[in-house]
Design an enzyme around this catalytic site. Structure first.
Site, mmCIF file in Angstrom:
data_model
loop_
_atom_site.group_PDB
_atom_site.id
_atom_site.type_symbol
_atom_site.label_atom_id
_atom_site.label_comp_id
_atom_site.label_asym_id
_atom_site.label_seq_id
_atom_site.Cartn_x
_atom_site.Cartn_y
_atom_site.Cartn_z
ATOM 1 N N GLU A 62 44.124 34.917 38.090
ATOM 2 C CA GLU A 62 42.844 34.220 38.300
ATOM 3 C C GLU A 62 41.781 35.026 37.600
ATOM 4 O O GLU A 62 41.509 36.155 38.002
ATOM 5 C CB GLU A 62 42.473 34.211 39.782
ATOM 6 C CG GLU A 62 42.944 33.073 40.611
ATOM 7 C CD GLU A 62 42.778 31.723 39.985
ATOM 8 O OE1 GLU A 62 43.706 30.928 40.157
ATOM 9 O OE2 GLU A 62 41.754 31.446 39.325
ATOM 10 N N LYS B 246 46.520 46.551 46.140
ATOM 11 C CA LYS B 246 45.671 47.520 45.444
ATOM 12 C C LYS B 246 44.287 46.876 45.330
ATOM 13 O O LYS B 246 44.040 46.035 44.473
ATOM 14 C CB LYS B 246 46.280 47.787 44.068
ATOM 15 C CG LYS B 246 45.719 48.965 43.319
ATOM 16 C CD LYS B 246 44.334 48.791 42.947
ATOM 17 C CE LYS B 246 43.691 48.998 41.693
ATOM 18 N NZ LYS B 246 42.232 49.092 41.949
ATOM 19 N N CYS C 140 33.399 34.113 40.500
ATOM 20 C CA CYS C 140 34.037 33.503 39.322
ATOM 21 C C CYS C 140 33.690 32.023 39.242
ATOM 22 O O CYS C 140 33.814 31.412 38.184
ATOM 23 C CB CYS C 140 35.537 33.746 39.298
ATOM 24 S SG CYS C 140 36.296 33.549 40.874
ATOM 25 N N GLU D 29 31.280 34.828 30.171
ATOM 26 C CA GLU D 29 31.001 35.101 31.584
ATOM 27 C C GLU D 29 30.119 36.351 31.685
ATOM 28 O O GLU D 29 30.443 37.392 31.125
ATOM 29 C CB GLU D 29 32.306 35.326 32.349
ATOM 30 C CG GLU D 29 32.079 35.464 33.837
ATOM 31 C CD GLU D 29 33.372 35.576 34.628
ATOM 32 O OE1 GLU D 29 34.222 36.404 34.254
ATOM 33 O OE2 GLU D 29 33.538 34.833 35.603
HETATM 34 P P1 ADP Z 1 36.155 43.431 37.323
HETATM 35 O O1 ADP Z 1 35.506 43.320 35.986
HETATM 36 O O2 ADP Z 1 35.941 42.287 38.228
HETATM 37 O O3 ADP Z 1 35.993 44.768 37.976
HETATM 38 P P2 ADP Z 1 38.818 44.162 36.565
HETATM 39 O O4 ADP Z 1 39.757 43.244 35.893
HETATM 40 O O5 ADP Z 1 38.342 45.352 35.826
HETATM 41 O O6 ADP Z 1 37.649 43.219 37.022
HETATM 42 O O7 ADP Z 1 39.400 44.659 37.957
HETATM 43 C C1 ADP Z 1 40.069 43.819 38.862
HETATM 44 C C2 ADP Z 1 41.138 44.618 39.552
HETATM 45 O O8 ADP Z 1 42.106 45.021 38.590
HETATM 46 C C3 ADP Z 1 40.639 45.913 40.206
HETATM 47 O O9 ADP Z 1 41.364 46.136 41.401
HETATM 48 C C4 ADP Z 1 40.980 46.951 39.158
HETATM 49 O O10 ADP Z 1 41.132 48.249 39.674
HETATM 50 C C5 ADP Z 1 42.302 46.433 38.634
HETATM 51 N N1 ADP Z 1 42.649 46.912 37.303
HETATM 52 C C6 ADP Z 1 41.839 47.404 36.340
HETATM 53 N N2 ADP Z 1 42.531 47.758 35.252
HETATM 54 C C7 ADP Z 1 43.839 47.502 35.515
HETATM 55 C C8 ADP Z 1 45.056 47.637 34.782
HETATM 56 N N3 ADP Z 1 45.066 48.106 33.560
HETATM 57 N N4 ADP Z 1 46.197 47.221 35.365
HETATM 58 C C9 ADP Z 1 46.190 46.692 36.604
HETATM 59 N N5 ADP Z 1 45.085 46.566 37.357
HETATM 60 C C10 ADP Z 1 43.906 46.951 36.829
#
Ligand code: ADP
Length: 497
Positions: free
Chosen positions: A252, A177, A286, A387
């Site tokens: 991570e 995903k 990161c 961050e």
């Molecule tokens: P960033 O701030 O780098 O966008 P996120 O943690 O929001 O980081 O997103 C990293 C990944 O996790 C993306 O692929 C995002 O779609 C996914 N993601 C966001 N929310 C959820 C959730 N509740 N459960 C699983 N995956 C998620």
């Protein structure tokens, strides 16, 4: 203008729309009028299909000899090599990083794919004597099952490759995903794996948003492994969701990485490292060097030269070869950066350069921010603790090495750190005492290579490492095997006591 291309999910060896038929747009962050493509906005039903396909495919993929799995990966690596330039250009268009860095991102995927392909002929276990006569002992790696891989947008191909390749070489099947901002690079990677001959169902790609796709994926009962790279906030949710069913989880998350510059450092080299670490990928790594702790004897000189370099950076569209720093990924990220700049000012940090959105001409079409340096920061300030994920560097003066290490370790994260010094004793002391999973001497905080473990201490991660053979330890389980050829009952700890 040609109509935008419509992309699909990859489930059970077929390119398919989302079941609900909804889509979302992938826009170029350097030019929001440029629609990169239209991608399926998937949901829990698509996840169900993908996990079911992966679960079925696992039954045969786990039995394919690992060297044969490796041959598919070798073919994939060669295809990536052939397409490197096109893949890099597409990545810059969807993500914004300058082309040279996008080529590096694709190269990292190539390196990881070759590396893990080679692991098909290794995955060495151990043989060891038994405590009993006529008994043989060994360890073998076993695959685990369906791996859910959730990736961020800042390394749109490298991170999916970091996760897919070790998962596959160990014999797991995959549901990937990718981040909603950068699905094209993940699509390209999966397409390469398909062309390389990956059997149906072994790799599945489901595009969409976190709550609708990521959340049901990590909660799916048939998923056994979850590897996540992203924010700490979502990482915490992923960890909690996996805990109840004891899924293996590799997280991570953030970093607040530090460069320490001692008074004996080669200052030109240190400035180059601070510019590269602070503003490379527009600070959206990161491992970005968002803090620079500088010995008070050289602080003024260092700050002046750093600011001159930061102000001279050419910000623009990453596809223009003259550009040195691209846009931020999206407007939300720009708003976050701007908010932190305001916080820094309110906290009393001295804004030395930047601190504002860039406007006018091509800047008005994208999310561009000026390279920003704050001086005289107190290590407790929020801009020196949290961050930001943008082109913002906080300079912090220090008295000596002990002070620098104390400041360096005063954050909740522990991903990467660096020291610039000519004194080998100082370098080794910092190497020993910095609480980070990655450490550099006379080099910036960024630049990990694929054959060394990647990951962080403290709240950066949960103790696992990606890349290198360390990744195999996450994507496989050790099985200890005892073969008794004595022909009689032999009881460990009893018959040989
Ligand atoms: P960033 O701030 O780098 O966008 P996120 O943690 O929001 O980081 O997103 C990293 C990944 O996790 C993306 O692929 C995002 O779609 C996914 N993601 C966001 N929310 C959820 C959730 N509740 N459960 C699983 N995956 C998620």
């Amino acid at each position: 203008m040609a109509p935008p291309r419509i992309y699909k999910n990859f489930i059970d060896g077929e390119w398919v729309d989302s079941l609900c038929g909804q889509t979302f747009e992938n826009l170029n962050p350097a030019n929001r009028d440029d629609l990169v493509g239209i991608f399926p906005k998937s949901g829990p039903d698509d996840i169900d299909r993908a996990v079911n396909a992966a679960r079925e495919a696992y039954k045969s993929w786990r039995l394919v000899p690992a060297p044969k799995r490796g041959e598919i990966l070798f073919r994939a690596a060669r295809l990536l090599q052939e397409r490197k330039e096109t893949l890099a250009q597409q990545m810059t268009r969807e993500m914004g990083k300058v082309l040279e860095e996008a080529r590096g991102d694709v190269q990292e995927a190539i390196d990881m794919t070759f590396y893990m392909a080679g692991e098909g002929r290794r995955q060495f276990g151990q043989t060891t004597p038994s405590e009993l006569p006529n008994k043989f002992c060994m360890t073998v790696r076993s695959p685990i099952g369906v791996a859910a891989l959730i990736t961020p947008w800042n390394f749109p191909m490298a991170i999916p490759a970091w996760k897919c390749m070790p998962a596959l070489i160990c014999g797991n099947t995959v549901v990937l995903k990718p981040a909603e901002d950068t699905p094209l690079s993940a699509y390209n990677l999966v397409q390469v794996l398909e062309e390389a001959g990956i059997p149906r169902g072994v790799v599945n790609l489901v595009c969409g948003f976190g709550p609708e796709v990521g959340a049901p994926l990590v909660r799916h009962p048939d998923v056994r492994l979850v590897s996540f790279t992203g924010s700490g906030e979502v990482g915490r949710d992923v960890a909690a969701a996996c805990a109840s069913s004891f899924k293996h989880t590799c997280l991570e998350m953030g970093g607040k990485n530090v460069i320490i510059v001692m008074d004996d450092a080669n200052l030109d080299l240190a400035v180059d490292g601070a510019v590269w670490g602070g503003f490379g990928t527009t600070g959206q790594r990161c491992t970005a060097a968002s803090r620079v702790v500088v010995h008070k004897k050289v602080y003024k000189e260092f700050a002046e030269v750093l600011v001159a370099h930061a102000e001279a950076l050419r910000v623009g569209d990453g596809l223009d070869p003259a550009t040195q720093m691209g846009p931020l990924i999206n407007e939300a990220q720009l708003a976050t950066v701007d908010r932190y700049v305001q916080i820094g000012k309110d906290e009393g940090a001295k804004l030395l350069c930047g601190g504002k959105r860039l406007t006018g001409g091509l800047y008005d079409r994208g999310s561009f921010y000026a390279p920003t340096v704050f001086g005289d920061c107190d290590p407790r300030m929020r801009i020196a603790q949290e961050e930001i994920f943008g082109p913002v560097v906080s300079l912090i003066p220090c008295d000596d090495l002990d002070h620098a290490i104390e400041i360096g370790n005063s954050v909740i994260y522990g991903l990467s750190s660096a020291i610039y010094t000519q004194d080998v004793s100082k370098a080794f002391r910092a190497m020993r005492d910095m609480e980070t999973g990655i450490f550099y001497v006379n080099a910036s905080t960024i630049g990990a290579e694929t054959h060394l473990p990647f990951g962080g201490m403290k709240q950066t991660g949960n103790g696992h490492r990606e890349a290198a053979t360390a990744a195999l330890d996450f994507y496989s389980e050790w099985k200890s095997v005892y073969v008794d050829f004595s022909g009689k009952l032999q009881r460990a700890q009893i018959d040989n006591a």
